[in-house]
Motif scaffolding. Sequence first.
Motif, PDB file in Angstrom:
ATOM      1  N   PHE A  53       0.838  -1.206   0.000  1.00 46.99           N
ATOM      2  CA  PHE A  53       0.000   0.000   0.000  1.00 46.99           C
ATOM      3  C   PHE A  53       0.872   1.254   0.000  1.00 46.99           C
ATOM      4  CE2 PHE A  53      -2.154   3.267   2.664  1.00 46.99           C
ATOM      5  CZ  PHE A  53      -3.159   3.616   1.768  1.00 46.99           C
ATOM      6  N   TYR A  54       1.880   1.312   0.879  1.00 49.30           N
ATOM      7  CA  TYR A  54       2.765   2.479   0.929  1.00 49.30           C
ATOM      8  C   TYR A  54       3.535   2.640  -0.382  1.00 49.30           C
ATOM      9  CZ  TYR A  54       1.745   2.141   5.924  1.00 49.30           C
ATOM     10  OH  TYR A  54       1.121   2.052   7.135  1.00 49.30           O
ATOM     11  N   HIS A  55       3.824   1.545  -1.053  1.00 46.71           N
ATOM     12  CA  HIS A  55       4.475   1.609  -2.365  1.00 46.71           C
ATOM     13  C   HIS A  55       3.566   2.329  -3.360  1.00 46.71           C
ATOM     14  CE1 HIS A  55       6.194  -0.476  -6.101  1.00 46.71           C
ATOM     15  NE2 HIS A  55       7.108   0.381  -5.676  1.00 46.71           N
ATOM     16  N   LEU A  56       2.260   2.051  -3.299  1.00 42.44           N
ATOM     17  CA  LEU A  56       1.307   2.764  -4.159  1.00 42.44           C
ATOM     18  C   LEU A  56       1.245   4.252  -3.790  1.00 42.44           C
ATOM     19  CD1 LEU A  56      -1.650   0.209  -4.268  1.00 42.44           C
ATOM     20  CD2 LEU A  56      -0.046   0.747  -6.109  1.00 42.44           C
ATOM     21  N   VAL A  57       1.305   4.548  -2.493  1.00 43.48           N
ATOM     22  CA  VAL A  57       1.214   5.931  -2.019  1.00 43.48           C
ATOM     23  C   VAL A  57       2.466   6.723  -2.385  1.00 43.48           C
ATOM     24  CG1 VAL A  57       1.117   7.402   0.044  1.00 43.48           C
ATOM     25  CG2 VAL A  57      -0.350   5.374  -0.109  1.00 43.48           C
ATOM     26  N   PHE A  58       3.651   6.181  -2.026  1.00 41.76           N
ATOM     27  CA  PHE A  58       4.896   6.935  -2.111  1.00 41.76           C
ATOM     28  C   PHE A  58       5.744   6.608  -3.336  1.00 41.76           C
ATOM     29  CE2 PHE A  58       4.067   6.431   2.533  1.00 41.76           C
ATOM     30  CZ  PHE A  58       3.749   7.746   2.797  1.00 41.76           C
ATOM     31  N   GLY A  59       5.444   5.510  -4.031  1.00 45.07           N
ATOM     32  CA  GLY A  59       6.281   5.085  -5.153  1.00 45.07           C
ATOM     33  C   GLY A  59       7.616   4.572  -4.658  1.00 45.07           C
ATOM     34  N   GLY A  60       8.573   4.418  -5.570  1.00 46.58           N
ATOM     35  CA  GLY A  60       9.924   4.032  -5.186  1.00 46.58           C
ATOM     36  C   GLY A  60      10.203   2.552  -5.346  1.00 46.58           C
ATOM     37  N   ALA A  61      11.227   2.096  -4.634  1.00 47.85           N
ATOM     38  CA  ALA A  61      11.690   0.710  -4.717  1.00 47.85           C
ATOM     39  C   ALA A  61      11.293  -0.038  -3.456  1.00 47.85           C
ATOM     40  CB  ALA A  61      13.213   0.679  -4.879  1.00 47.85           C
ATOM     41  N   LEU A  62      10.745  -1.225  -3.647  1.00 47.59           N
ATOM     42  CA  LEU A  62      10.263  -2.056  -2.547  1.00 47.59           C
ATOM     43  C   LEU A  62      11.105  -3.315  -2.453  1.00 47.59           C
ATOM     44  CD1 LEU A  62       8.088  -2.596  -0.395  1.00 47.59           C
ATOM     45  CD2 LEU A  62       6.673  -3.566  -2.217  1.00 47.59           C
ATOM     46  N   GLU A  63      11.604  -3.607  -1.258  1.00 54.77           N
ATOM     47  CA  GLU A  63      12.382  -4.820  -1.008  1.00 54.77           C
ATOM     48  C   GLU A  63      11.712  -5.590   0.127  1.00 54.77           C
ATOM     49  OE1 GLU A  63      16.596  -3.987  -0.350  1.00 54.77           O
ATOM     50  OE2 GLU A  63      16.288  -2.052  -1.346  1.00 54.77           O
ATOM     51  N   LEU A  64      11.499  -6.897  -0.076  1.00 52.39           N
ATOM     52  CA  LEU A  64      10.852  -7.735   0.926  1.00 52.39           C
ATOM     53  C   LEU A  64      11.654  -9.014   1.137  1.00 52.39           C
ATOM     54  CD1 LEU A  64       7.175  -7.470  -0.378  1.00 52.39           C
ATOM     55  CD2 LEU A  64       8.178  -6.216   1.532  1.00 52.39           C
ATOM     56  N   SER A  65      11.882  -9.366   2.397  1.00 50.76           N
ATOM     57  CA  SER A  65      12.527 -10.629   2.755  1.00 50.76           C
ATOM     58  C   SER A  65      11.623 -11.345   3.751  1.00 50.76           C
ATOM     59  CB  SER A  65      13.887 -10.391   3.420  1.00 50.76           C
ATOM     60  OG  SER A  65      14.749  -9.705   2.558  1.00 50.76           O
ATOM     61  N   THR A  66      11.362 -12.618   3.516  1.00 46.68           N
ATOM     62  CA  THR A  66      10.497 -13.373   4.407  1.00 46.68           C
ATOM     63  C   THR A  66      11.311 -14.192   5.412  1.00 46.68           C
ATOM     64  OG1 THR A  66      10.432 -15.328   2.988  1.00 46.68           O
ATOM     65  CG2 THR A  66       8.771 -13.595   2.569  1.00 46.68           C
ATOM     66  N   TYR A  67      10.643 -14.606   6.473  1.00 50.70           N
ATOM     67  CA  TYR A  67      11.296 -15.489   7.439  1.00 50.70           C
ATOM     68  C   TYR A  67      11.699 -16.799   6.776  1.00 50.70           C
ATOM     69  CZ  TYR A  67      10.047 -12.421  11.306  1.00 50.70           C
ATOM     70  OH  TYR A  67       9.951 -11.343  12.151  1.00 50.70           O
ATOM     71  N   GLY A  68      10.896 -17.277   5.841  1.00 52.73           N
ATOM     72  CA  GLY A  68      11.192 -18.534   5.160  1.00 52.73           C
ATOM     73  C   GLY A  68      12.464 -18.490   4.329  1.00 52.73           C
ATOM     74  N   GLN A  69      12.912 -17.308   3.950  1.00 53.73           N
ATOM     75  CA  GLN A  69      14.153 -17.174   3.186  1.00 53.73           C
ATOM     76  C   GLN A  69      15.392 -17.239   4.064  1.00 53.73           C
ATOM     77  OE1 GLN A  69      12.882 -13.378   1.462  1.00 53.73           O
ATOM     78  NE2 GLN A  69      13.055 -14.300  -0.588  1.00 53.73           N
ATOM     79  N   MET A  70      15.196 -17.221   5.368  1.00 56.47           N
ATOM     80  CA  MET A  70      16.319 -17.231   6.303  1.00 56.47           C
ATOM     81  C   MET A  70      16.539 -18.654   6.823  1.00 56.47           C
ATOM     82  SD  MET A  70      17.215 -14.160   6.209  1.00 56.47           S
ATOM     83  CE  MET A  70      16.416 -13.521   4.751  1.00 56.47           C
ATOM     84  N   PRO A  71      17.736 -19.204   6.671  1.00 57.38           N
ATOM     85  CA  PRO A  71      17.981 -20.591   7.053  1.00 57.38           C
ATOM     86  C   PRO A  71      17.799 -20.872   8.548  1.00 57.38           C
ATOM     87  CG  PRO A  71      20.032 -19.500   6.425  1.00 57.38           C
ATOM     88  CD  PRO A  71      18.912 -18.550   6.147  1.00 57.38           C
ATOM     89  N   MET A  72      17.957 -19.870   9.407  1.00 55.42           N
ATOM     90  CA  MET A  72      17.859 -20.113  10.836  1.00 55.42           C
ATOM     91  C   MET A  72      16.428 -20.108  11.343  1.00 55.42           C
ATOM     92  SD  MET A  72      18.569 -16.890  10.128  1.00 55.42           S
ATOM     93  CE  MET A  72      18.300 -15.211  10.512  1.00 55.42           C
ATOM     94  N   PHE A  73      15.487 -19.723  10.514  1.00 54.50           N
ATOM     95  CA  PHE A  73      14.087 -19.651  10.931  1.00 54.50           C
ATOM     96  C   PHE A  73      13.371 -20.912  10.478  1.00 54.50           C
ATOM     97  CE2 PHE A  73       9.726 -18.185  11.069  1.00 54.50           C
ATOM     98  CZ  PHE A  73       9.718 -17.527  12.282  1.00 54.50           C
ATOM     99  N   GLU A  74      12.692 -21.586  11.399  1.00 57.95           N
ATOM    100  CA  GLU A  74      12.157 -22.913  11.081  1.00 57.95           C
ATOM    101  C   GLU A  74      10.654 -23.060  11.236  1.00 57.95           C
ATOM    102  OE1 GLU A  74      14.408 -25.749  13.315  1.00 57.95           O
ATOM    103  OE2 GLU A  74      16.313 -24.969  12.591  1.00 57.95           O
ATOM    104  N   ASP A  75       9.902 -22.017  11.525  1.00 56.87           N
ATOM    105  CA  ASP A  75       8.469 -22.148  11.735  1.00 56.87           C
ATOM    106  C   ASP A  75       7.738 -22.017  10.401  1.00 56.87           C
ATOM    107  OD1 ASP A  75       5.813 -22.068  12.447  1.00 56.87           O
ATOM    108  OD2 ASP A  75       6.068 -20.563  14.012  1.00 56.87           O
ATOM    109  N   PRO A  76       7.268 -23.140   9.829  1.00 57.45           N
ATOM    110  CA  PRO A  76       6.612 -23.071   8.513  1.00 57.45           C
ATOM    111  C   PRO A  76       5.334 -22.224   8.518  1.00 57.45           C
ATOM    112  CG  PRO A  76       6.530 -25.311   9.404  1.00 57.45           C
ATOM    113  CD  PRO A  76       7.343 -24.495  10.354  1.00 57.45           C
ATOM    114  N   ALA A  77       4.687 -22.085   9.658  1.00 61.93           N
ATOM    115  CA  ALA A  77       3.464 -21.279   9.740  1.00 61.93           C
ATOM    116  C   ALA A  77       3.753 -19.797   9.532  1.00 61.93           C
ATOM    117  CB  ALA A  77       2.780 -21.495  11.088  1.00 61.93           C
TER     118      ALA A  77
END
Length: 137
Positions: free
Chosen positions: A21-45
Amino acid sequence: MTVRPNPYLNFRDSARASLEFYHLVFGGALELSTYGQMPMFEDPAEANKIMHGMLTSEHGLVIMCADVPNGMDFIANSNVSLSGDDGAVLRGWWDALADGAIISEPLTTAPWGDTFGILTDKFGVPWMVNIPGPPQG
């Protein structure tokens, strides 16, 4: 080198939706990293939740955020203040943030001469907008 504060917003499950939503408001570049992309995080939920997100607008505004994992205490966000001398940009951001928001102070001329307003957006984040009034004197 410039140093400036940037808001880091906490969400329980809506960091992705808020940054999109803020990307629509302000424009610019958006970067997202999920917990699932991190090897030390193990909660599939919680694998698709945002561990770190960052939006950098063309105007230099940087907003960062994360979904707080269910096992951690959630602390509500404080006000985010937007100000500057580009009234057209700030009014446009106000109008966009107002979509689905609760407006506690409409964007109008304040007693001190600036244009000022307060709203809480649809994700529960409180925003203050201040546009300087004409010079005094």
